[in-house]
Design an enzyme around this catalytic site. Structure first.
Site, mmCIF file in Angstrom:
data_model
loop_
_atom_site.group_PDB
_atom_site.id
_atom_site.type_symbol
_atom_site.label_atom_id
_atom_site.label_comp_id
_atom_site.label_asym_id
_atom_site.label_seq_id
_atom_site.Cartn_x
_atom_site.Cartn_y
_atom_site.Cartn_z
ATOM 1 N N MET A 93 -33.380 -51.183 66.341
ATOM 2 C CA MET A 93 -34.042 -49.759 65.815
ATOM 3 C C MET A 93 -33.030 -48.633 65.996
ATOM 4 O O MET A 93 -33.260 -47.637 65.746
ATOM 5 C CB MET A 93 -35.123 -49.356 67.105
ATOM 6 C CG MET A 93 -36.312 -50.283 67.022
ATOM 7 S SD MET A 93 -37.920 -49.666 67.494
ATOM 8 C CE MET A 93 -37.571 -48.810 68.988
ATOM 9 N N GLY A 94 -31.695 -49.084 65.698
ATOM 10 C CA GLY A 94 -30.590 -48.051 65.496
ATOM 11 C C GLY A 94 -30.238 -47.498 66.681
ATOM 12 O O GLY A 94 -30.699 -47.886 67.653
ATOM 13 N N GLY A 136 -24.302 -51.763 74.033
ATOM 14 C CA GLY A 136 -24.976 -53.043 74.268
ATOM 15 C C GLY A 136 -25.432 -53.742 72.870
ATOM 16 O O GLY A 136 -25.334 -54.840 72.960
ATOM 17 N N HIS A 137 -25.911 -52.758 71.845
ATOM 18 C CA HIS A 137 -25.967 -53.579 70.659
ATOM 19 C C HIS A 137 -24.664 -54.223 69.909
ATOM 20 O O HIS A 137 -24.732 -55.026 69.663
ATOM 21 C CB HIS A 137 -26.520 -52.467 69.729
ATOM 22 C CG HIS A 137 -27.611 -51.950 70.014
ATOM 23 N ND1 HIS A 137 -27.741 -50.415 70.198
ATOM 24 C CD2 HIS A 137 -29.001 -52.239 69.562
ATOM 25 C CE1 HIS A 137 -29.084 -50.105 70.261
ATOM 26 N NE2 HIS A 137 -29.992 -51.221 70.088
ATOM 27 N N GLY A 141 -31.228 -58.694 73.195
ATOM 28 C CA GLY A 141 -30.543 -58.116 74.752
ATOM 29 C C GLY A 141 -31.727 -58.583 75.826
ATOM 30 O O GLY A 141 -32.819 -58.551 75.676
ATOM 31 N N ASP A 186 -34.427 -55.992 77.418
ATOM 32 C CA ASP A 186 -35.831 -55.895 77.075
ATOM 33 C C ASP A 186 -36.220 -57.321 77.229
ATOM 34 O O ASP A 186 -36.538 -58.286 76.401
ATOM 35 C CB ASP A 186 -35.898 -55.434 75.564
ATOM 36 C CG ASP A 186 -35.685 -53.969 75.536
ATOM 37 O OD1 ASP A 186 -36.064 -53.255 76.065
ATOM 38 O OD2 ASP A 186 -34.598 -53.876 74.501
ATOM 39 N N SER A 198 -29.048 -47.911 77.091
ATOM 40 C CA SER A 198 -30.182 -47.931 76.298
ATOM 41 C C SER A 198 -30.118 -46.717 75.471
ATOM 42 O O SER A 198 -29.472 -45.729 75.709
ATOM 43 C CB SER A 198 -31.338 -47.864 77.307
ATOM 44 O OG SER A 198 -32.644 -47.330 76.259
ATOM 45 N N GLN A 243 -44.817 -50.424 66.907
ATOM 46 C CA GLN A 243 -44.614 -50.679 68.165
ATOM 47 C C GLN A 243 -44.784 -49.560 69.053
ATOM 48 O O GLN A 243 -44.330 -49.657 70.278
ATOM 49 C CB GLN A 243 -43.291 -51.560 68.414
ATOM 50 C CG GLN A 243 -41.867 -50.828 68.148
ATOM 51 C CD GLN A 243 -40.736 -51.889 68.201
ATOM 52 O OE1 GLN A 243 -40.580 -52.453 67.217
ATOM 53 N NE2 GLN A 243 -40.091 -51.755 69.213
HETATM 54 O O1 PAF Z 1 -35.560 -54.354 70.715
HETATM 55 C C1 PAF Z 1 -35.792 -53.369 69.684
HETATM 56 O O2 PAF Z 1 -34.980 -52.537 69.687
HETATM 57 C C2 PAF Z 1 -36.980 -53.502 68.887
HETATM 58 O O3 PAF Z 1 -38.144 -53.604 69.727
HETATM 59 C C3 PAF Z 1 -37.000 -54.679 68.091
HETATM 60 C C4 PAF Z 1 -36.823 -55.982 68.453
HETATM 61 C C5 PAF Z 1 -35.626 -54.203 66.973
HETATM 62 C C6 PAF Z 1 -37.988 -54.590 67.179
HETATM 63 O O4 PAF Z 1 -38.357 -53.473 66.470
#
Ligand code: PAF
Length: 284
Positions: free
Chosen positions: A29-30, A35-36, A153, A156, A191, A60
């Site tokens: 989600m940017g 971590g990303h 990751g 979550d 996060s 979501q």
């Molecule tokens: O973990 C996230 O950032 C979001 O839940 C995901 C998997 C990109 C779905 O929008």
């Protein structure tokens, strides 16, 4: 290369597949952080081509959550991706993903609904409908990108377990690659929502990892009884913390554990002011 439309991504991926390249997808989600970056690095290493999706998925977020406020930093995300060797940054608009007027109610949109047993606990309990939104968007991203591998990751962890179940139940031809939690030196799990924390809040946020590390140490010292292990958490909590849950569950099917074992994950969620933080640790 930054792409905003589904057609353009499909076109590019089609070319790659014709050339026999493997494709990795890192859904995000940017507001990308290290971590990303660890997920992106894994994908770039493992796959010929890597797509990173950057999409703050409205379906979501539950009513009253931080959809409007969620950090959006596309320029910085694009730079980080380019430096890491990402081939496509896919950043669609909500309209591109959900159509005209993007009517986000399940009266008008086909949803992917994960099994109740997996969502009626932990984060799913307070975030009703959250995992429907996650499964729906991830399924759409899988259909758009058709990746061979997708990277998620362990931060979550409930999401990861639910997505693995979705892939299995729906026979989706993708391999999910779990990636370890990345922590600051002081233990705080990275996060995007850490951006909401003041310096003082950040100190209070250390309680999450301290509780988990201490439980793991006690487990390694031979304590297996879950109530006894849970008791050890309270000394780390003060009036800045509001504990939402501390639970011991099976790593594969989220069944509750009364006695901890090597397949147990300890999950924690707590609020500091308005900021809700989650973390978890595997006891193995
Ligand atoms: O973990 C996230 O950032 C979001 O839940 C995901 C998997 C990109 C779905 O929008």
């Amino acid at each position: 290369m930054l792409i905003h439309t589904i057609d353009e991504v499909r076109e590019k991926v089609k070319e790659w597949k014709k050339q026999g390249f493997t494709v990795g997808l890192v859904p995000t989600m940017g507001a990308l952080h290290n971590g990303h970056l660890s997920l992106i690095k894994k994908s770039v290493e493992k796959c010929d081509k890597t797509v990173v999706s950057v999409f703050v998925n409205p379906i979501q977020f539950c009513p009253g959550e931080d959809l409007e406020k969620y950090p959006r930093t596309l320029d910085a995300d694009e730079k980080l991706c380019n430096d890491a060797g990402v081939d496509i940054i896919f950043a669609p608009s909500p309209k591109e993903m959900y159509g005209d007027g993007h009517i986000l109610s399940n009266d008008f949109l086909t949803y992917v609904i994960p099994p109740f047993f997996y969502v009626n606990k932990l984060c799913g309990k307070s975030r009703v409908g959250h995992f429907d939104g996650v499964c729906t968007v991830v399924n759409k991203l899988f259909n758009i990108v058709q990746p061979d591998f997708a990277f998620f990751g362990e931060k979550d962890r409930q999401q990861l377990i639910i997505l693995k179940k979705m892939v299995k139940d729906l026979n989706i031809p993708v391999r999910i690659i779990p990636c370890p939690i990345v922590r600051e030196e002081n233990g705080l799990a990275l996060s995007s929502r850490n951006k909401y924390l003041s310096d003082e809040d950040k100190q209070h946020a250390l309680a999450l990892s301290k509780i988990l590390f201490n439980i793991k140490a006690c487990y390694n010292n031979g304590i297996k009884d879950v109530s006894e292990l849970s008791e050890t958490a309270y000394s780390y909590l003060n009036n800045h913390h509001s504990l939402e849950y501390l639970e011991f569950r099976d790593a594969d099917d989220l069944e509750e554990k009364k006695t901890a074992d090597d397949n147990t994950i300890v999950f924690i969620a707590l609020k500091i002011g308005n900021v809700r933080l989650i973390d978890n640790i595997a006891l193995r």
